[in-house]
Structure formats: structure tokens, C-alpha cells
Design a protein around this motif. Structure first.
Motif, PDB file in Angstrom:
ATOM      1  N   ALA A  33       0.849  -1.196   0.000  1.00 40.68           N
ATOM      2  CA  ALA A  33       0.000   0.000   0.000  1.00 40.68           C
ATOM      3  C   ALA A  33       0.883   1.243   0.000  1.00 40.68           C
ATOM      4  CB  ALA A  33      -0.922  -0.002   1.221  1.00 40.68           C
ATOM      5  N   PRO A  34       0.681   2.176  -0.940  1.00 36.53           N
ATOM      6  CA  PRO A  34       1.505   3.388  -0.996  1.00 36.53           C
ATOM      7  C   PRO A  34       1.082   4.429   0.042  1.00 36.53           C
ATOM      8  CG  PRO A  34      -0.111   3.410  -2.762  1.00 36.53           C
ATOM      9  CD  PRO A  34      -0.289   2.097  -2.047  1.00 36.53           C
ATOM     10  N   PHE A  35       2.063   5.190   0.553  1.00 35.20           N
ATOM     11  CA  PHE A  35       1.790   6.238   1.531  1.00 35.20           C
ATOM     12  C   PHE A  35       2.454   7.533   1.089  1.00 35.20           C
ATOM     13  CE2 PHE A  35       1.286   2.356   3.970  1.00 35.20           C
ATOM     14  CZ  PHE A  35       0.152   2.613   4.730  1.00 35.20           C
ATOM     15  N   GLU A  36       1.769   8.632   1.367  1.00 31.19           N
ATOM     16  CA  GLU A  36       2.292   9.951   1.033  1.00 31.19           C
ATOM     17  C   GLU A  36       3.457  10.309   1.955  1.00 31.19           C
ATOM     18  OE1 GLU A  36       0.721  14.618   0.829  1.00 31.19           O
ATOM     19  OE2 GLU A  36      -0.648  12.986   1.380  1.00 31.19           O
ATOM     20  N   TYR A  37       4.424  11.071   1.439  1.00 29.62           N
ATOM     21  CA  TYR A  37       5.557  11.536   2.232  1.00 29.62           C
ATOM     22  C   TYR A  37       5.745  13.018   1.955  1.00 29.62           C
ATOM     23  CZ  TYR A  37      10.217  11.741   4.342  1.00 29.62           C
ATOM     24  OH  TYR A  37      11.298  12.059   5.132  1.00 29.62           O
ATOM     25  N   SER A  38       5.149  13.862   2.792  1.00 28.67           N
ATOM     26  CA  SER A  38       5.246  15.302   2.597  1.00 28.67           C
ATOM     27  C   SER A  38       5.079  16.012   3.935  1.00 28.67           C
ATOM     28  CB  SER A  38       4.179  15.790   1.611  1.00 28.67           C
ATOM     29  OG  SER A  38       2.874  15.586   2.139  1.00 28.67           O
ATOM     30  N   SER A  39       5.574  17.263   3.979  1.00 33.32           N
ATOM     31  CA  SER A  39       5.437  18.072   5.178  1.00 33.32           C
ATOM     32  C   SER A  39       5.578  19.537   4.794  1.00 33.32           C
ATOM     33  CB  SER A  39       6.501  17.697   6.218  1.00 33.32           C
ATOM     34  OG  SER A  39       6.369  18.494   7.381  1.00 33.32           O
ATOM     35  N   GLY A  40       4.525  20.315   5.045  1.00 33.36           N
ATOM     36  CA  GLY A  40       4.562  21.733   4.717  1.00 33.36           C
ATOM     37  C   GLY A  40       4.796  21.978   3.244  1.00 33.36           C
ATOM     38  N   SER A  41       5.602  22.986   2.953  1.00 32.97           N
ATOM     39  CA  SER A  41       5.875  23.341   1.555  1.00 32.97           C
ATOM     40  C   SER A  41       7.271  22.928   1.105  1.00 32.97           C
ATOM     41  CB  SER A  41       5.720  24.857   1.367  1.00 32.97           C
ATOM     42  OG  SER A  41       6.617  25.551   2.236  1.00 32.97           O
ATOM     43  N   SER A  42       8.077  22.449   2.058  1.00 32.06           N
ATOM     44  CA  SER A  42       9.472  22.137   1.718  1.00 32.06           C
ATOM     45  C   SER A  42       9.716  20.661   1.417  1.00 32.06           C
ATOM     46  CB  SER A  42      10.401  22.581   2.856  1.00 32.06           C
ATOM     47  OG  SER A  42      10.031  21.943   4.074  1.00 32.06           O
ATOM     48  N   ILE A  43       8.970  19.781   2.077  1.00 34.41           N
ATOM     49  CA  ILE A  43       9.189  18.344   1.876  1.00 34.41           C
ATOM     50  C   ILE A  43       8.068  17.782   1.011  1.00 34.41           C
ATOM     51  CG2 ILE A  43       9.386  16.094   2.982  1.00 34.41           C
ATOM     52  CD1 ILE A  43      10.501  17.477   5.433  1.00 34.41           C
ATOM     53  N   LYS A  44       8.411  17.377  -0.183  1.00 36.34           N
ATOM     54  CA  LYS A  44       7.446  16.784  -1.113  1.00 36.34           C
ATOM     55  C   LYS A  44       8.053  15.504  -1.691  1.00 36.34           C
ATOM     56  CE  LYS A  44       4.245  19.993  -0.910  1.00 36.34           C
ATOM     57  NZ  LYS A  44       2.879  19.722  -0.402  1.00 36.34           N
ATOM     58  N   GLY A  45       8.133  14.491  -0.855  1.00 38.47           N
ATOM     59  CA  GLY A  45       8.685  13.217  -1.305  1.00 38.47           C
ATOM     60  C   GLY A  45       7.684  12.443  -2.133  1.00 38.47           C
ATOM     61  N   ARG A  46       8.183  11.471  -2.842  1.00 39.72           N
ATOM     62  CA  ARG A  46       7.285  10.667  -3.674  1.00 39.72           C
ATOM     63  C   ARG A  46       6.498   9.686  -2.809  1.00 39.72           C
ATOM     64  NH1 ARG A  46       9.422   5.560  -4.910  1.00 39.72           N
ATOM     65  NH2 ARG A  46      11.567   5.242  -4.175  1.00 39.72           N
ATOM     66  N   THR A  47       5.313   9.360  -3.247  1.00 40.53           N
ATOM     67  CA  THR A  47       4.491   8.367  -2.566  1.00 40.53           C
ATOM     68  C   THR A  47       5.151   6.997  -2.717  1.00 40.53           C
ATOM     69  OG1 THR A  47       2.491   9.636  -3.033  1.00 40.53           O
ATOM     70  CG2 THR A  47       2.199   7.319  -2.463  1.00 40.53           C
ATOM     71  N   LYS A  48       5.286   6.286  -1.599  1.00 42.12           N
ATOM     72  CA  LYS A  48       5.988   5.006  -1.658  1.00 42.12           C
ATOM     73  C   LYS A  48       5.457   4.049  -0.595  1.00 42.12           C
ATOM     74  CE  LYS A  48       9.674   7.077   1.127  1.00 42.12           C
ATOM     75  NZ  LYS A  48      11.112   7.414   1.204  1.00 42.12           N
ATOM     76  N   VAL A  49       5.804   2.780  -0.745  1.00 40.38           N
ATOM     77  CA  VAL A  49       5.394   1.766   0.232  1.00 40.38           C
ATOM     78  C   VAL A  49       6.326   1.830   1.430  1.00 40.38           C
ATOM     79  CG1 VAL A  49       4.427   0.240  -1.528  1.00 40.38           C
ATOM     80  CG2 VAL A  49       6.822  -0.022  -0.859  1.00 40.38           C
ATOM     81  N   ASN A  50       5.859   1.288   2.549  1.00 35.10           N
ATOM     82  CA  ASN A  50       6.652   1.304   3.777  1.00 35.10           C
ATOM     83  C   ASN A  50       7.389  -0.015   3.949  1.00 35.10           C
ATOM     84  OD1 ASN A  50       7.067   1.124   6.904  1.00 35.10           O
ATOM     85  ND2 ASN A  50       6.482   3.240   6.518  1.00 35.10           N
ATOM     86  N   HIS A  51       8.571   0.058   4.578  1.00 35.63           N
ATOM     87  CA  HIS A  51       9.375  -1.162   4.760  1.00 35.63           C
ATOM     88  C   HIS A  51       8.820  -2.064   5.865  1.00 35.63           C
ATOM     89  CE1 HIS A  51      10.982   1.291   8.045  1.00 35.63           C
ATOM     90  NE2 HIS A  51      11.413   0.169   8.592  1.00 35.63           N
ATOM     91  N   LEU A  52       7.919  -1.538   6.710  1.00 35.22           N
ATOM     92  CA  LEU A  52       7.310  -2.364   7.755  1.00 35.22           C
ATOM     93  C   LEU A  52       6.245  -3.245   7.116  1.00 35.22           C
ATOM     94  CD1 LEU A  52       6.911   0.307  10.583  1.00 35.22           C
ATOM     95  CD2 LEU A  52       8.659  -1.454  10.406  1.00 35.22           C
ATOM     96  N   ALA A  53       6.564  -4.492   6.904  1.00 31.62           N
ATOM     97  CA  ALA A  53       5.655  -5.373   6.159  1.00 31.62           C
ATOM     98  C   ALA A  53       5.994  -6.834   6.408  1.00 31.62           C
ATOM     99  CB  ALA A  53       5.759  -5.072   4.663  1.00 31.62           C
ATOM    100  N   ASP A  54       5.074  -7.689   5.996  1.00 34.53           N
ATOM    101  CA  ASP A  54       5.332  -9.126   5.970  1.00 34.53           C
ATOM    102  C   ASP A  54       6.119  -9.389   4.688  1.00 34.53           C
ATOM    103  OD1 ASP A  54       5.232 -11.899   5.576  1.00 34.53           O
ATOM    104  OD2 ASP A  54       3.285 -12.092   6.544  1.00 34.53           O
ATOM    105  N   LYS A  55       7.427  -9.502   4.817  1.00 34.50           N
ATOM    106  CA  LYS A  55       8.302  -9.609   3.645  1.00 34.50           C
ATOM    107  C   LYS A  55       8.040 -10.885   2.839  1.00 34.50           C
ATOM    108  CE  LYS A  55      10.241  -5.745   4.717  1.00 34.50           C
ATOM    109  NZ  LYS A  55      11.571  -5.635   5.294  1.00 34.50           N
ATOM    110  N   LYS A  56       7.649 -11.949   3.519  1.00 32.60           N
ATOM    111  CA  LYS A  56       7.363 -13.191   2.803  1.00 32.60           C
ATOM    112  C   LYS A  56       6.134 -13.019   1.915  1.00 32.60           C
ATOM    113  CE  LYS A  56       7.609 -17.505   1.670  1.00 32.60           C
ATOM    114  NZ  LYS A  56       8.706 -18.008   0.816  1.00 32.60           N
ATOM    115  N   MET A  57       5.091 -12.399   2.465  1.00 38.63           N
ATOM    116  CA  MET A  57       3.882 -12.169   1.683  1.00 38.63           C
ATOM    117  C   MET A  57       4.170 -11.238   0.513  1.00 38.63           C
ATOM    118  SD  MET A  57       0.563 -13.021   1.894  1.00 38.63           S
ATOM    119  CE  MET A  57       0.556 -13.381   0.152  1.00 38.63           C
ATOM    120  N   LYS A  58       4.970 -10.224   0.769  1.00 42.66           N
ATOM    121  CA  LYS A  58       5.314  -9.264  -0.280  1.00 42.66           C
ATOM    122  C   LYS A  58       6.080  -9.941  -1.414  1.00 42.66           C
ATOM    123  CE  LYS A  58       7.329  -4.636  -0.782  1.00 42.66           C
ATOM    124  NZ  LYS A  58       7.985  -3.523  -0.050  1.00 42.66           N
TER     125      LYS A  58
END
Length: 334
Positions: A245-270
Motif C-alpha cells: 500500500a503506498p503512503f504519502e511523504y510530505s510536510s509543509g511546503s518544503s518536503i514533497k517526497g514521492r508516494t511510496k510503500v513502507n518497509h514495515l511489512a510481511d516480507k514473505k507475503m510481499k
């Protein structure tokens, strides 16, 4: 929301349980240590009951420590007591700034976590016996597969050393490899037997495998990870658990990271979903079209493939919830 008089935080280790008995009103607490055995846990509960404590007013809380938590979970569930099993990382991050570490302090932190986060309460239920067996067998299969890869890697040495030297270990290596392969086959046969003998699990596996691209091993892990599709409300929550599942990564007007998946996951299922997605776009025309459409929208190959993984999860949950196999609508298109 139910209110508890006592919040009992338990820090679980291999040999002992550190217990913090926290009074919900006065916030006074008591610390004690018992053995991590069913007998000791039952004796502790019996001692609590002798203190005129109503069992319905007790909330036990512990971290998820894998197999070490089994005695506690089984014993308290059989006694009909409320138990909350929380991910260790969640408790750690809820503590804020802290220094030092001890089992006694951890038990107290767990007790206070259960008091302060009662709105998140999710009581544990004893997993179906067949699913417990599947989980254990799957774990043994994973260990056997790793052992097999290690043993087979020895054959690469034969290209760099003389035959006379290599023959000293060749026969031993071959016998070990064959033994591991037989063990893996035996485990897989047991897994199939358990699923076949359980009508509900057999039905679920049949429905899961009706989705193009999803094979036998992935279907088994779907059942294990979802505990027979009883632990996740919808496919989106499972997509988050699986790390797709993708998650937004941004804060205010200075941080505009790309939407990406989180490393906290069931790696086997992934990992399994990744293989299923790659297979799906080669055998399923509808999924191939979906993948190509995402790439035309400007998404790179990996991002488009992640969209396919999410779509596979939604299909699996849909067929299980509906109770009917997947239908390829393209086959009926004019």
C-alpha cells in the motif's frame, strides 16, 4: 467501551514472565516474576481471584514475542480472560523518550500502554488448531528450503577444485540434499492433508487459486497470514500489512517526497505477491491491460507492478468474501 479495574502488563521471555499489576484508578502498581509455564500462569491467576478480584475486570497485555507467548495466550484464553497482544514496535514508539531497559520497566510500560490506549483494544482469540499447524509446518518448510540452498551451493566448488578433493564431500552432500528434499516433500504433503481435511480451509484455498497468477504456496500463506480471513476487515488493510500500500511523504511546503510503500511489512507475503504479479501479467489478458495502462499513465515498471499486487489482493478478498470463484469477464466479451 469497557473499563478495567486492573491492567496487567506482561514482559515475556523464554524462561520467565515479568508482571506489572497496575490499578486503573490509583495507578499504583506491583511487580512480580513467575515462570513461563502454564502451571505458573494458572497459579498466578488463581492467586488474583483469591484477592476478591473479578476476572472480567482484568485486562492482560503483552508484546507479540512469537512462540514464547504461546503458553500465556493459550492459558488465558482457555480461562476466558481478556488478553491483548500488541506489536512490540508499537509499544516501543508509544513510550516517547526513554533511557535504559529492563524487564521490570518493560512490564510497567506495557501495563501503562494498555491503560492509555484502551480505544485501540483488540482482544486475542485462539487461532484455529489447523491454522496453527499450517503456520508451524510452513515455518519448518522455510528453514528446510534455506538449508537446501546452503547445501546445494557446495556443488559450485566442484568447478574450482580437483575431482579428487571434491569427492571427499560429494557423497555426503548428495545424501544431505536428498534427505532435505524428502523432508520438504513430507512437509508439503502434511500441509495439503490438513487443508483437504478442513472443509472451510479447502474452500478458501480453492477460491484463492481461482484468481489467475495465484498458486498453491501463495494460497496457503494467504490463509496463514489472515488466519483464515478473520483478522483483516478488508483487502486494503491486508495490502498495508503486506507492504504494497503506498503512503504519502510530505510536510509543509518544503518536503514533497514521492508516494511510496513502507518497509514495515510481511516480507514473505510481499515476495510471494511479487512473483504472482509477474505471472499474472503474462497469463491474464485483463491484468496485462491494467499493467500497460498504468505504464502509459507515466508510472515506472515497478510501480505499475505494485498496482498489480494490490489488485491481486483485492481479487483474493473478493472471491473469498463472495464465496464464488473468480470469473474472467474478458472470456465473455464480444
Amino acid at each position: 467501551m469497557k473499563k478495567y479495574s486492573f491492567h496487567i502488563g506482561i514482559d515475556v521471555s523464554k524462561l520467565k514472565l515479568d508482571i506489572n499489576l497496575l490499578h486503573g484508578q490509583t495507578l499504583s502498581s506491583e511487580h512480580l516474576v513467575i515462570e513461563n509455564t502454564p502451571k505458573a500462569i494458572k497459579a498466578f491467576v488463581k492467586r488474583l481471584m483469591r484477592q476478591d478480584t473479578d476476572g472480567s475486570q482484568l485486562l492482560f497485555c503483552c508484546e507479540n514475542t512469537g512462540v514464547y507467548s504461546n503458553h500465556l495466550i493459550h492459558t488465558l484464553t482457555e480461562l476466558g480472560l481478556d488478553l491483548w497482544v500488541v506489536d512490540a514496535l508499537e509499544i516501543k514508539r508509544s513510550k516517547g523518550i526513554s533511557r535504559g531497559k529492563s524487564d521490570k520497566a518493560d512490564a510497567k510500560d506495557i501495563a501503562f500502554y494498555s491503560l492509555r490506549n484502551i480505544d485501540k483494544l483488540k482482544l486475542v482469540t485462539l487461532t484455529d488448531l489447523d491454522i496453527q499447524k499450517l503456520k508451524l509446518l510452513h515455518g519448518e518448510r522455510e528453514k528446510a528450503m534455506k538449508s537446501l540452498l546452503l547445501m546445494e551451493s557446495s556443488k559450485e566448488s566442484s568447478r574450482f577444485i580437483s575431482k579428487e578433493v571434491f569427492k571427499e564431500i560429494s557423497a555426503i552432500n548428495d545424501s544431505l540434499v536428498n534427505a532435505i528434499k524428502r523432508a520438504i516433500k513430507k512437509i508439503e504433503d502434511k500441509i495439503r492433508t490438513i487443508i483437504k481435511s478442513n472443509q472451510e480451509l479447502s474452500r478458501q484455498q480453492t477460491l484463492i487459486r481461482s484468481v489467475p497468477g495465484v498458486g498453491e504456496k501463495t494460497s496457503v500463506y494467504f490463509i496463514i497470514a489472515t488466519k483464515g480471513f478473520t483478522t483483516f476487515e478488508n483487502w486494503r488493510k491486508f495490502a498495508c500489512y503486506s507492504g504494497v500500500a503506498p503512503f504519502e511523504y510530505s510536510s509543509g511546503s518544503s518536503i514533497k517526497g514521492r508516494t511510496k510503500v513502507n518497509h514495515l511489512a510481511d516480507k514473505k507475503m510481499k515476495s510471494l505477491l511479487q512473483m504472482c504479479a509477474m505471472k499474472s501479467i503474462t497469463i491474464d489478458a485483463q491484468m496485462r491491460e491494467y499493467y500497460d495502462r498504468k505504464k502509459l499513465e507515466g508510472k515506472n515498471g515497478m510501480l505499475a507492478l505494485n498496482n498489480v499486487r494490490c489488485k491481486l489482493i483485492s481479487r483474493v478478498f473478493a472471491v473469498v468474501k463472495r464465496g464464488t470463484p473468480y470469473v474472467d469477464t474478458y472470456a465473455f466479451a464480444s
